[in-house]
Design a protein around this motif. Structure first.
Motif, PDB file in Angstrom:
ATOM      1  N   ARG A 159       7.471   3.174   9.801  1.00  0.00           N
ATOM      2  CA  ARG A 159       7.206   2.496  10.694  1.00  0.00           C
ATOM      3  C   ARG A 159       7.679   2.702  12.140  1.00  0.00           C
ATOM      4  O   ARG A 159       7.208   2.476  13.136  1.00  0.00           O
ATOM      5  N   PRO A 160       9.142   3.066  12.277  1.00  0.00           N
ATOM      6  CA  PRO A 160      10.023   2.948  13.363  1.00  0.00           C
ATOM      7  C   PRO A 160       9.500   4.293  14.012  1.00  0.00           C
ATOM      8  O   PRO A 160       9.871   4.484  15.331  1.00  0.00           O
ATOM      9  N   VAL A 161       8.893   5.420  13.437  1.00  0.00           N
ATOM     10  CA  VAL A 161       8.520   6.750  14.114  1.00  0.00           C
ATOM     11  C   VAL A 161       7.029   7.042  13.992  1.00  0.00           C
ATOM     12  O   VAL A 161       6.895   8.378  14.137  1.00  0.00           O
ATOM     13  N   THR A 162       6.267   6.116  13.865  1.00  0.00           N
ATOM     14  CA  THR A 162       4.762   6.290  14.280  1.00  0.00           C
ATOM     15  C   THR A 162       4.512   5.277  15.229  1.00  0.00           C
ATOM     16  O   THR A 162       4.862   4.410  15.489  1.00  0.00           O
ATOM     17  N   LYS A 163       3.184   5.711  15.823  1.00  0.00           N
ATOM     18  CA  LYS A 163       2.635   4.666  16.650  1.00  0.00           C
ATOM     19  C   LYS A 163       1.957   3.382  15.780  1.00  0.00           C
ATOM     20  O   LYS A 163       2.187   2.445  16.356  1.00  0.00           O
ATOM     21  N   HIS A 164       1.500   3.640  14.554  1.00  0.00           N
ATOM     22  CA  HIS A 164       0.938   2.762  13.843  1.00  0.00           C
ATOM     23  C   HIS A 164       0.769   3.439  12.238  1.00  0.00           C
ATOM     24  O   HIS A 164       0.876   4.464  12.199  1.00  0.00           O
ATOM     25  N   ASN A 165       0.682   2.448  11.403  1.00  0.00           N
ATOM     26  CA  ASN A 165       0.374   3.032  10.247  1.00  0.00           C
ATOM     27  C   ASN A 165      -0.191   2.232   9.238  1.00  0.00           C
ATOM     28  O   ASN A 165      -0.282   0.831   9.476  1.00  0.00           O
ATOM     29  N   PHE A 166      -0.984   2.618   8.232  1.00  0.00           N
ATOM     30  CA  PHE A 166      -1.695   1.587   7.428  1.00  0.00           C
ATOM     31  C   PHE A 166      -1.537   2.141   5.743  1.00  0.00           C
ATOM     32  O   PHE A 166      -1.418   3.152   5.690  1.00  0.00           O
ATOM     33  N   LEU A 167      -1.369   1.024   4.996  1.00  0.00           N
ATOM     34  CA  LEU A 167      -1.615   1.305   3.581  1.00  0.00           C
ATOM     35  C   LEU A 167      -3.061   0.574   3.123  1.00  0.00           C
ATOM     36  O   LEU A 167      -3.040  -0.609   3.241  1.00  0.00           O
ATOM     37  N   VAL A 168      -3.767   1.774   2.570  1.00  0.00           N
ATOM     38  CA  VAL A 168      -5.171   1.142   2.380  1.00  0.00           C
ATOM     39  C   VAL A 168      -5.147   0.626   0.775  1.00  0.00           C
ATOM     40  O   VAL A 168      -5.156   1.382  -0.155  1.00  0.00           O
ATOM     41  N   ARG A 169      -5.505  -0.533   0.637  1.00  0.00           N
ATOM     42  CA  ARG A 169      -5.330  -1.052  -0.755  1.00  0.00           C
ATOM     43  C   ARG A 169      -6.684  -1.096  -1.379  1.00  0.00           C
ATOM     44  O   ARG A 169      -6.879  -1.579  -2.553  1.00  0.00           O
ATOM     45  N   ASN A 170      -7.679  -1.171  -0.600  1.00  0.00           N
ATOM     46  CA  ASN A 170      -8.928  -1.469  -0.943  1.00  0.00           C
ATOM     47  C   ASN A 170     -10.019  -0.231  -0.365  1.00  0.00           C
ATOM     48  O   ASN A 170      -9.854  -0.006   0.760  1.00  0.00           O
ATOM     49  N   VAL A 171     -10.720   0.371  -1.112  1.00  0.00           N
ATOM     50  CA  VAL A 171     -11.520   1.513  -0.535  1.00  0.00           C
ATOM     51  C   VAL A 171     -12.677   1.125   0.485  1.00  0.00           C
ATOM     52  O   VAL A 171     -13.031   1.823   1.402  1.00  0.00           O
ATOM     53  N   ASP A 172     -12.930  -0.133   0.341  1.00  0.00           N
ATOM     54  CA  ASP A 172     -13.924  -0.854   1.456  1.00  0.00           C
ATOM     55  C   ASP A 172     -13.305  -0.875   2.677  1.00  0.00           C
ATOM     56  O   ASP A 172     -13.924  -0.624   3.877  1.00  0.00           O
TER      57      ASP A 172
END
Ligand SMILES: Cc1ncc(C[n+]2csc(CCOP(=O)(O)OP(=O)(O)O)c2C)c(N)n1
Lengths: 179, 555
Positions: free
Chosen positions: B121-134
């Motif tokens: 988190r501190p070294v990216t512009k943003h991030n996602f954890l995708v919990r659902n394929v939709d």
């Protein structure tokens, strides 16, 4: 530059990890935060975070800008200097032997506190209001002995109505700039 | 219905990704399997995920497109961290895809689980954890959008293995609306007018240009601005190439290892025009003493960069190119004879120089400047090699200098050179290295050889961790604690072992011939220049001093 306190309110995505992100940001940049309160808004997709921060104007400006930079933060508003209402809620368990009970109940009444629990030796009081009021009450009951105390931290809201009710993200508060 | 992995391939195609860097592992096998059926997307296998990350970064810096890297969960993902931090610091657009353990197992300390969204988190512009394929399609389209727009940066998408395998019929969005992300790109016209007026009035202005000029593609406009308003230009390390080094208005680089005349010009100026630069401490030295008599204009796309390190008088939030388009119209020519003459005097009196005798690293860079074509891409490692390259190579074209400026990552140069070579197959790509840094990602020689990339590595072999040794010599009484590199391998034999070519150069007279031979070889080539072991980078501003307190390198 002189230190001051500022109440900053942010509307954020109501999603896991957002609070961790924001508290991590404060920690890693060494900002001084007096309190931080979070809760859902009228729109369940969004939460509102109320932060009371301390620092000189340059630091407070950085805090607002760094907050606004977080992609999950939708809008940042600085409330200090504007017409706003702030509240803090406290539960306080005061030592209350029979002889002192009357005095304490009287104090609670003056501060519009609610008695939420009474035991043989203690009274638990709920008080809400602006910070000075809460702190004044704490000082007044301190001589009786405080068993435990918990506060929510400040929540705040601007007076009046701006923008349409349901679309919080687009109401006309401080425009969010991003990069 | 198609799988999550297939959605990823769709997203890559939508973004016109034809090349990516990917290292496999259990949780990304479904993704690798989907890529197996996508011959239009070339998969480059690095030998370490950090290498893969830097390759994607070098690719992005060289051609301006989003670089893509894929790694597996756990150690694969944590190996990406340095590469993400490097890209984040220098505003490089990357999309990193990591595998994750099954959604059900997240949080259970499962085999090869790492909380990579928490870690990065501190070294990216943003991030996602995708919990659902939709949601996957939305996240991927958003990731590319966020990486490439505004102030660019790395975005990580963490995909649990069951999400890659699950089926969805949710179409991939072609664009996304993000309530919390609306980059400011157009500068405020009123502020731009005020800035133009300040430039027109200034007696002793200096333009201080940074990487933002290169990222926004504003180099031509910068030249127009400088020439039309008759303002000298100094650039940061990240700005090298954004202004022609041979122009009479060029002051070269400023800051800790900047030129004497750039630093003096800043200190005596009455107006500093900062364009796409962020007043890093390696530039300003002691901030309280920086440009004491100057007003400051700061054009930056990141509102949080403005007045962060230094109080700005005229802020303009916006994309450098869009702001300069308007600014150029509003400035006019001012003679400033005294100011330019004063600068000319400093240039004559205090040029960049070094001692002669033996094989000097600066000489190698000067020879490289002559041997390499103008459009050659010069990557560097970190340390003295990087600073000598910045000082002695005359960059003429944007995106020809590829170097880890903000984070200062040793081991960046070789993989970045591989990425740059893949982005620009017809051009010459050179990695200027130290004998320390090159050993941090030397395994990537295998990637270069496997892909038949004619990358030339020029090791300035001084037998030391030179930059740290220099600080020890100057500020720690020459107590060389942990900076002597005994036990270096024979780099020529090592190159040969990898299937590359190698040559050792010990005398100045052989430098040019060796460079010409390597550049013409069409092969991965390692040149081991055995240079003076205790040469220093001068001039130098000791850390925390005002930038006119320069030591060394003055004649
Ligand atoms: C990953 C990493 N570790 C440590 C450092 C600290 N550091 C900066 S320069 C330097 C020495 C580099 O030595 P070398 O690669 O031989 O280059 P030279 O300075 O001799 O040209 C070191 C250790 C760094 N920048 N990056």
């Amino acid at each position: 530059m002189t230190e001051s306190k500022q109440v900053i309110s942010a509307v954020v995505e109501n999603r896991p990890g957002v609070l961790a992100h924001i508290s991590g940001l404060f920690a890693s940049r060494g900002y001084n935060i007096d309190s931080l309160a979070v809760g859902e808004t009228e729109n369940p997709l969004y939460s509102r975070i109320t932060v009371v921060a301390r620092g000189d104007e340059a630091i407070l400006e950085q805090i607002r800008k760094q907050l606004a930079k977080v992609i999950d933060v939708i809008r940042v508003t600085e409330l200090s200097g504007q017409n706003f209402v702030e509240r803090d809620l406290m539960l306080i368990k005061v030592n209350a032997p029979a002889a002192k009970r009357g005095e304490i109940l009287e104090l609670a009444e003056v501060f519009e506190g609610k008695i939420v629990d009474i035991g043989v030796k203690h009274i638990m009081i709920e008080i809400s209001g602006p910070e000075q009021k809460i702190e004044a009450f704490v000082e007044l009951v301190r001589p009786y002995g405080i068993h435990e105390l918990v506060r929510t931290g400040r929540v705040a809201m601007l007076r009046g109505v701006s923008g349409r009710p349901a679309r919080a993200a687009e109401s006309g508060e401080e425009k969010k700039s991003k990069n | 219905m198609r799988s999550g992995a297939a959605v990823l391939v769709e997203a890559l195609r939508q973004e016109k990704v034809d090349l990516l860097f990917a290292y496999p592992g259990g949780s990304v096998i479904p993704i690798f399997d989907a890529l197996y059926d996508a011959p239009d997307i070339k998969l480059i296998l690095p030998r370490h995920e950090q290498g893969g990350g830097h390759m994607a970064d070098g690719y992005a810096r060289a051609c301006g497109r989003v670089g893509v890297v894929i790694a597996t969960s756990g150690p694969g993902a944590t190996n990406l961290v340095t590469a993400l931090a490097t890209a984040n610091f220098d505003s490089v657009p990357l999309v990193a895809i990591t595998g994750q353990v099954k959604t059900k197992l997240i949080g259970n300390d499962a085999f090869q689980e790492a909380d990579i969204t928490g870690i990065t988190r501190p070294v990216t512009k943003h991030n996602f954890l995708v919990r659902n394929v939709d949601e996957l399609g939305h996240c991927l389209t958003a990731a590319f959008h966020i990486a490439r727009t505004g102030r660019p940066g790395p975005v990580l998408v963490d995909i649990p293995v069951d999400v890659s395998m699950a089926k969805t019929d949710v179409p991939l969005p072609t664009e996304v609306h993000l309530a919390g992300y609306r980059p400011h790109v157009e500068g405020n016209l009123r502020q731009i007018r005020i800035a133009a007026e300040a430039i027109n009035q200034a007696q002793r202005p200096v333009i201080y240009a940074g990487g933002g000029i290169i990222i926004s593609g504003a180099s031509d406009l910068l030249r127009q601005l400088a020439e039309k308003s008759n303002c000298p230009v100094t650039t940061t390390l990240m700005g090298l190439g954004c202004f022609p080094g041979r122009s009479p208005l060029s002051l070269g680089m400023l800051g800790m290892h900047g030129t004497f005349y750039a630093n003096y010009a800043i200190m005596e100026s009455d107006l500093v025009v900062a364009l796409g630069a962020r007043f890093d401490d390696r530039i300003t030295g002691d901030v309280t003493k920086f440009a004491p008599g100057a007003r400051i204009i700061h054009v930056d796309i990141d509102p949080a960069s403005i007045s962060k390190n230094i109080k700005v008088d005229i802020p303009v939030v916006g994309d450098a190119r869009l702001v300069l388009e308007k600014l150029v119209e509003l400035v006019h020519f001012v003679e400033r004879r005294d100011w330019l003459a004063r600068i000319e005097g400093w240039k004559k009196k205090h040029p960049l120089t070094y001692s002669s005798g033996g094989l000097r690293p600066q000489y190698v860079i000067e020879q490289l400047d002559e041997a390499a074509p103008d459009d050659a891409i010069i990557c560097t490692e970190v340390g003295q090699n990087q600073m000598w390259t910045a000082q002695y190579y005359k960059f003429k074209i944007p995106r020809t200098f590829v170097s880890s400026g903000g984070l200062g990552t040793m081991g960046y140069g070789l993989p970045a050179a591989i990425g740059a070579q893949l982005a620009c197959p017809g051009r010459r790509v050179i990695d200027v290295a130290g004998d320390g840094s090159i050993q941090m990602n030397i395994q990537e020689l295998a990637t270069a050889v496997q892909n038949k990339l004619p990358v030339v590595v020029c090791i300035l072999n001084n037998g030391h961790l030179g930059m740290v040794r220099q600080w020890q010599q100057l500020f720690y009484k020459s107590r060389y604690s942990g900076t002597i590199l005994e036990g270096n391998p024979d780099f020529v034999k090592l190159a040969e072992a990898y299937g590359a070519l190698g040559r050792r150069v010990t005398e100045a007279k052989d430098v040019r011939g060796a460079l010409d031979e390597a550049l013409a070889s069409g092969r991965t080539y390692v040149l081991d220049f055995v240079v003076e072991p205790e040469e220093n980078v001068f001039p130098m501003v000791p850390a925390g001093e005002a930038i006119d307190r320069m030591i060394g390198g003055m004649t």
